[in-house]
Design a protein around this motif. Sequence first.
Motif, PDB file in Angstrom:
ATOM      1  N   VAL A 250     -20.981  42.243 -25.802  1.00 39.42           N
ATOM      2  CA  VAL A 250     -22.410  42.150 -25.453  1.00 39.42           C
ATOM      3  C   VAL A 250     -23.014  40.868 -26.046  1.00 39.42           C
ATOM      4  CG1 VAL A 250     -24.675  43.236 -25.661  1.00 39.42           C
ATOM      5  CG2 VAL A 250     -22.656  44.650 -25.246  1.00 39.42           C
ATOM      6  N   ASP A 251     -22.652  40.545 -27.290  1.00 39.64           N
ATOM      7  CA  ASP A 251     -23.097  39.277 -27.882  1.00 39.64           C
ATOM      8  C   ASP A 251     -22.604  38.106 -27.039  1.00 39.64           C
ATOM      9  OD1 ASP A 251     -24.358  40.096 -30.495  1.00 39.64           O
ATOM     10  OD2 ASP A 251     -22.399  40.989 -30.786  1.00 39.64           O
ATOM     11  N   PHE A 252     -21.354  38.178 -26.613  1.00 44.98           N
ATOM     12  CA  PHE A 252     -20.751  37.133 -25.787  1.00 44.98           C
ATOM     13  C   PHE A 252     -21.521  36.995 -24.471  1.00 44.98           C
ATOM     14  CE2 PHE A 252     -17.796  35.520 -22.621  1.00 44.98           C
ATOM     15  CZ  PHE A 252     -17.138  34.496 -23.288  1.00 44.98           C
ATOM     16  N   ALA A 253     -21.849  38.126 -23.849  1.00 44.15           N
ATOM     17  CA  ALA A 253     -22.562  38.111 -22.567  1.00 44.15           C
ATOM     18  C   ALA A 253     -23.910  37.411 -22.703  1.00 44.15           C
ATOM     19  CB  ALA A 253     -22.754  39.542 -22.065  1.00 44.15           C
TER      20      ALA A 253
ATOM     21  N   TYR B  54     -13.975  31.751 -32.308  1.00 47.37           N
ATOM     22  CA  TYR B  54     -13.981  30.855 -31.144  1.00 47.37           C
ATOM     23  C   TYR B  54     -13.350  31.602 -29.964  1.00 47.37           C
ATOM     24  CZ  TYR B  54     -14.944  27.513 -34.806  1.00 47.37           C
ATOM     25  OH  TYR B  54     -15.514  26.869 -35.870  1.00 47.37           O
ATOM     26  N   LEU B  55     -14.135  31.748 -28.901  1.00 44.44           N
ATOM     27  CA  LEU B  55     -13.728  32.550 -27.753  1.00 44.44           C
ATOM     28  C   LEU B  55     -13.737  31.700 -26.489  1.00 44.44           C
ATOM     29  CD1 LEU B  55     -16.101  35.447 -28.748  1.00 44.44           C
ATOM     30  CD2 LEU B  55     -13.629  35.464 -29.091  1.00 44.44           C
ATOM     31  N   PHE B  56     -13.056  32.182 -25.462  1.00 42.36           N
ATOM     32  CA  PHE B  56     -12.961  31.435 -24.209  1.00 42.36           C
ATOM     33  C   PHE B  56     -13.530  32.257 -23.060  1.00 42.36           C
ATOM     34  CE2 PHE B  56      -9.643  29.808 -26.964  1.00 42.36           C
ATOM     35  CZ  PHE B  56      -9.740  28.429 -26.779  1.00 42.36           C
ATOM     36  N   THR B  57     -14.224  31.573 -22.144  1.00 41.82           N
ATOM     37  CA  THR B  57     -14.601  32.190 -20.881  1.00 41.82           C
ATOM     38  C   THR B  57     -13.384  32.121 -19.954  1.00 41.82           C
ATOM     39  OG1 THR B  57     -15.330  30.140 -19.829  1.00 41.82           O
ATOM     40  CG2 THR B  57     -16.951  31.309 -21.185  1.00 41.82           C
ATOM     41  N   PRO B  58     -13.375  32.875 -18.848  1.00 39.79           N
ATOM     42  CA  PRO B  58     -12.223  32.795 -17.921  1.00 39.79           C
ATOM     43  C   PRO B  58     -11.979  31.386 -17.387  1.00 39.79           C
ATOM     44  CG  PRO B  58     -13.543  34.739 -17.455  1.00 39.79           C
ATOM     45  CD  PRO B  58     -14.310  33.942 -18.477  1.00 39.79           C
ATOM     46  N   LYS B  59     -12.995  30.531 -17.378  1.00 37.01           N
ATOM     47  CA  LYS B  59     -12.826  29.159 -16.886  1.00 37.01           C
ATOM     48  C   LYS B  59     -12.436  28.175 -17.997  1.00 37.01           C
ATOM     49  CE  LYS B  59     -15.933  29.627 -12.932  1.00 37.01           C
ATOM     50  NZ  LYS B  59     -17.159  29.114 -12.265  1.00 37.01           N
ATOM     51  N   GLY B  60     -12.224  28.686 -19.230  1.00 39.82           N
ATOM     52  CA  GLY B  60     -11.753  27.836 -20.320  1.00 39.82           C
ATOM     53  C   GLY B  60     -12.830  27.238 -21.191  1.00 39.82           C
ATOM     54  N   ARG B  61     -14.096  27.590 -20.947  1.00 41.06           N
ATOM     55  CA  ARG B  61     -15.181  27.079 -21.801  1.00 41.06           C
ATOM     56  C   ARG B  61     -15.129  27.773 -23.159  1.00 41.06           C
ATOM     57  NH1 ARG B  61     -21.429  28.628 -20.626  1.00 41.06           N
ATOM     58  NH2 ARG B  61     -22.337  27.868 -22.567  1.00 41.06           N
TER      59      ARG B  61
ATOM     60  N   LEU C 118     -17.512  47.778 -25.055  1.00 42.20           N
ATOM     61  CA  LEU C 118     -18.533  46.748 -25.289  1.00 42.20           C
ATOM     62  C   LEU C 118     -18.824  46.572 -26.774  1.00 42.20           C
ATOM     63  CD1 LEU C 118     -21.075  47.470 -22.407  1.00 42.20           C
ATOM     64  CD2 LEU C 118     -19.446  45.582 -22.579  1.00 42.20           C
ATOM     65  N   SER C 119     -18.434  47.537 -27.607  1.00 38.04           N
ATOM     66  CA  SER C 119     -18.685  47.448 -29.051  1.00 38.04           C
ATOM     67  C   SER C 119     -17.518  46.829 -29.821  1.00 38.04           C
ATOM     68  CB  SER C 119     -18.961  48.843 -29.619  1.00 38.04           C
ATOM     69  OG  SER C 119     -17.865  49.705 -29.350  1.00 38.04           O
ATOM     70  N   LEU C 120     -16.463  46.388 -29.119  1.00 38.44           N
ATOM     71  CA  LEU C 120     -15.257  45.862 -29.780  1.00 38.44           C
ATOM     72  C   LEU C 120     -15.553  44.538 -30.497  1.00 38.44           C
ATOM     73  CD1 LEU C 120     -12.052  45.983 -30.033  1.00 38.44           C
ATOM     74  CD2 LEU C 120     -12.066  44.407 -28.086  1.00 38.44           C
ATOM     75  N   PRO C 121     -15.288  44.411 -31.813  1.00 39.88           N
ATOM     76  CA  PRO C 121     -15.426  43.102 -32.481  1.00 39.88           C
ATOM     77  C   PRO C 121     -14.365  42.133 -31.940  1.00 39.88           C
ATOM     78  CG  PRO C 121     -15.382  44.893 -34.084  1.00 39.88           C
ATOM     79  CD  PRO C 121     -14.958  45.478 -32.774  1.00 39.88           C
ATOM     80  N   LEU C 122     -14.783  40.949 -31.557  1.00 44.58           N
ATOM     81  CA  LEU C 122     -13.884  39.974 -30.933  1.00 44.58           C
ATOM     82  C   LEU C 122     -13.199  39.111 -31.988  1.00 44.58           C
ATOM     83  CD1 LEU C 122     -16.305  38.940 -28.050  1.00 44.58           C
ATOM     84  CD2 LEU C 122     -14.297  40.419 -27.862  1.00 44.58           C
ATOM     85  N   ALA C 123     -12.032  38.573 -31.639  1.00 45.53           N
ATOM     86  CA  ALA C 123     -11.256  37.734 -32.561  1.00 45.53           C
ATOM     87  C   ALA C 123     -11.041  36.359 -31.948  1.00 45.53           C
ATOM     88  CB  ALA C 123      -9.908  38.392 -32.859  1.00 45.53           C
ATOM     89  N   THR C 124     -10.879  35.361 -32.805  1.00 45.70           N
ATOM     90  CA  THR C 124     -10.674  33.984 -32.355  1.00 45.70           C
ATOM     91  C   THR C 124      -9.503  33.887 -31.378  1.00 45.70           C
ATOM     92  OG1 THR C 124     -11.619  32.964 -34.319  1.00 45.70           O
ATOM     93  CG2 THR C 124      -9.989  31.680 -33.138  1.00 45.70           C
ATOM     94  N   GLY C 125      -9.724  33.104 -30.305  1.00 41.00           N
ATOM     95  CA  GLY C 125      -8.674  32.852 -29.334  1.00 41.00           C
ATOM     96  C   GLY C 125      -8.679  33.777 -28.138  1.00 41.00           C
ATOM     97  N   GLN C 126      -9.485  34.843 -28.165  1.00 42.89           N
ATOM     98  CA  GLN C 126      -9.495  35.782 -27.054  1.00 42.89           C
ATOM     99  C   GLN C 126     -10.278  35.212 -25.858  1.00 42.89           C
ATOM    100  OE1 GLN C 126     -11.079  39.306 -29.046  1.00 42.89           O
ATOM    101  NE2 GLN C 126      -9.047  40.241 -29.075  1.00 42.89           N
ATOM    102  N   THR C 127      -9.851  35.595 -24.660  1.00 43.74           N
ATOM    103  CA  THR C 127     -10.578  35.238 -23.435  1.00 43.74           C
ATOM    104  C   THR C 127     -11.382  36.453 -23.005  1.00 43.74           C
ATOM    105  OG1 THR C 127      -8.864  33.679 -22.750  1.00 43.74           O
ATOM    106  CG2 THR C 127     -10.336  34.496 -21.038  1.00 43.74           C
ATOM    107  N   VAL C 128     -12.680  36.252 -22.828  1.00 46.57           N
ATOM    108  CA  VAL C 128     -13.587  37.375 -22.545  1.00 46.57           C
ATOM    109  C   VAL C 128     -14.212  37.188 -21.173  1.00 46.57           C
ATOM    110  CG1 VAL C 128     -15.558  38.710 -23.372  1.00 46.57           C
ATOM    111  CG2 VAL C 128     -14.078  37.528 -25.011  1.00 46.57           C
TER     112      VAL C 128
END
Length: 707
Positions: A407-410, A389-396, A433-443
């Motif tokens: 890139v998946d997030f984008a 579960y990830l967050f956009t800069p606006k909190g979505r 851009l190849s970094l695996p993302l973790a829950t709670g991060q803001t991207v």
Amino acid sequence: MNSGIDALCTRLTDYLSPDQVAAIRRAYIFSEQAHSGQFRRNGDPYVTHPLAVANILCDMHMDHHSLMAAMLHDVIEDTGVSKETLAAEFGDEVTALVDGVTKLTQVHFSSKAEAQAENFRKMILAMTHDVRVIVVKLADRLHNMRTLDVLSVEKRKRVARETLDIYAPIAMRLGMNDIRIEYEELGFHAIWPMRAERIQHAVLAARGHRREMVISLEVAISERLARAGITARVEGREKHLFSIYQKMREKRRSFSEIMDVYGFRVIVDSVDTCYRGLGLMHNLYKPIPGKFKDYIAIPKTNGYQSLHTVLKGPRGVPIEVQLRSEAMDAMASSGIAAHWLYKSDGFTNTSQTRAREWMKSLQELQKNAGDSLEFIESVKIDLFPDEVYLFTPKGRIMTLPRGATPVDFAYAVHSDVGDTCVAARVDNRLAPLSLPLATGQTVEIITAPGARPNPSWLDFVITSKARAKIRHFLKDQQSDESRDLGLRLLEKSLSGLGVKYTELATGQVATLLKELGMASADTLLENIGMGNQVPQIIARRLVPEEDDIATPKLKRAARKGIAIRGTEGLVVSYARCCRPLPGDDINGHLSAGRGIVIHRHKCRNMASEIRSNPDKCVPLRWAEQVDREFLCQLRIALINRRGMLAEIAREATDSEASIDNVQIEEKGSHHGVMQLGLMVRDRIHLARVIKRIRVLPGVDKVTRVNA
């Protein structure tokens, strides 16, 4: 057999009108007549199968159209009844549901895998228009799984494997947990019968030992809730055989370790009570840090909602507790089917909305997938159960599969954001851009107007949407590039015959296109650029020898070769065997599906290509301005000493070359050989780098590999 339909109709009167029940009975009679003389493997009349499927749908309180489709779902495929006849008899809505479930039996496929993929694609696309298609299909597959024992061992395992790979994840994606669990249990017994039997015996033996602990924990939880004035149902959760087997394999745990955990489900009346109950549980037993998950605030992709926590109970035993409302419990069991089962918008909106979002994403996949096998691969990727579960800069909040990258997030944010992505900030820091993302991060995705997808992204993206969009873009880009290259190749060949492409008569080109079976001149140029057609042969067919007006001077000019600028893209590649650089004499070889592969003139592989297939060899030269860097390999014999690698790297960097790769091979205690991959502009640039490295203390010899 009439007793079966009578019993079903009696059950249906609980929630359907008499007219709707009568329509279902009429569909049954039609199916019985259509399947007359057909029998199941166990000897029962075939109509027992659609009747059983209808009973499964009745358990879900599905609407009368779905039950009629269940009765008729095999008549188009297995009998002489046409779609038109079915539509005239039962209407377009029922016919569309039946057609969505029906396999493609009249089309010839090159392989069984392709046939299965195309049938699956057809069903998925029908499901995007009406989700009831997949509900009927899941019920159909469930009854087939319940009657697997009459099949041969090989077919039984094939059907069970397909169910575990495709249908169980779909049921999970739609939140239909009860069906998913039954699929897994039946599939486990079919594929690994001995393992399933052993685990089943072990579970039965352990259940007796655990009974006393389960009862005491259940009483303790119930009493604590009752003292706080909370009315709740407390249920001990049984572990399923396939779930136990998966945990033993994936987490490398023994059976006793898995069975040491006690699971309970606490079902209350509202969301507020769930959170109050959570506080009481944490007050009753100490919570284990890091084991709390709030799926009420952030539901799973399939709409599942609950509070999960793990407590340290009496004698240190771990206790897993799930707290949810009655509505959430119904959703957890029935998923999207809860819409028909309970007819209450209070708790089906989440599942319905998420199902619709998934359908929309499947439609996008269909548009971008090249063929059925690629489509089914993308859908399988999309069914990963683990999520972050990830967050956009606006909190979505964005939900993506575990292992997803920026890139998946984008692409999850928007296709245009993915296409123009150039960098990413993760928790306000620049990240690869190849970094695996973790829950709670803001991207935060950084875009640039002229940016385009990079082919290397396909090496690390994991979401089906990102993969499909990148592939789609690259295919379009490759078509444009191959068309441009094809035109240049054909013009070069025609110039040797004294003719310009623009001077060719329309009739000449049209005649050749007809002979080749091609729709347009663009298709011909694409095929030339991709190496599927030889430009010299095409030029000669367009201009027969008697029309050849070229002078010896023109023919000599044509042999100078096509100028390579380095910006041709995917249809021009550089041979790894000789690593050509601007300044080298070069030739090209037309390779089917790849376009031109450029070799150095003296490369042995190029010489063999010229001997074996001279028509496919193309004279080339470098353009005056080449706008890119090229990889070359150096072999450096050196004396091993501390800091040697750092000195070589410094000299390369100071020469404005970048290091791509380094390999060092020991040759005795003091000597070694370094293979150094460098990105350089041309031969002169490379010579400057070699000159600086060669004078370093400890360097014996520097040579260009395959020079």
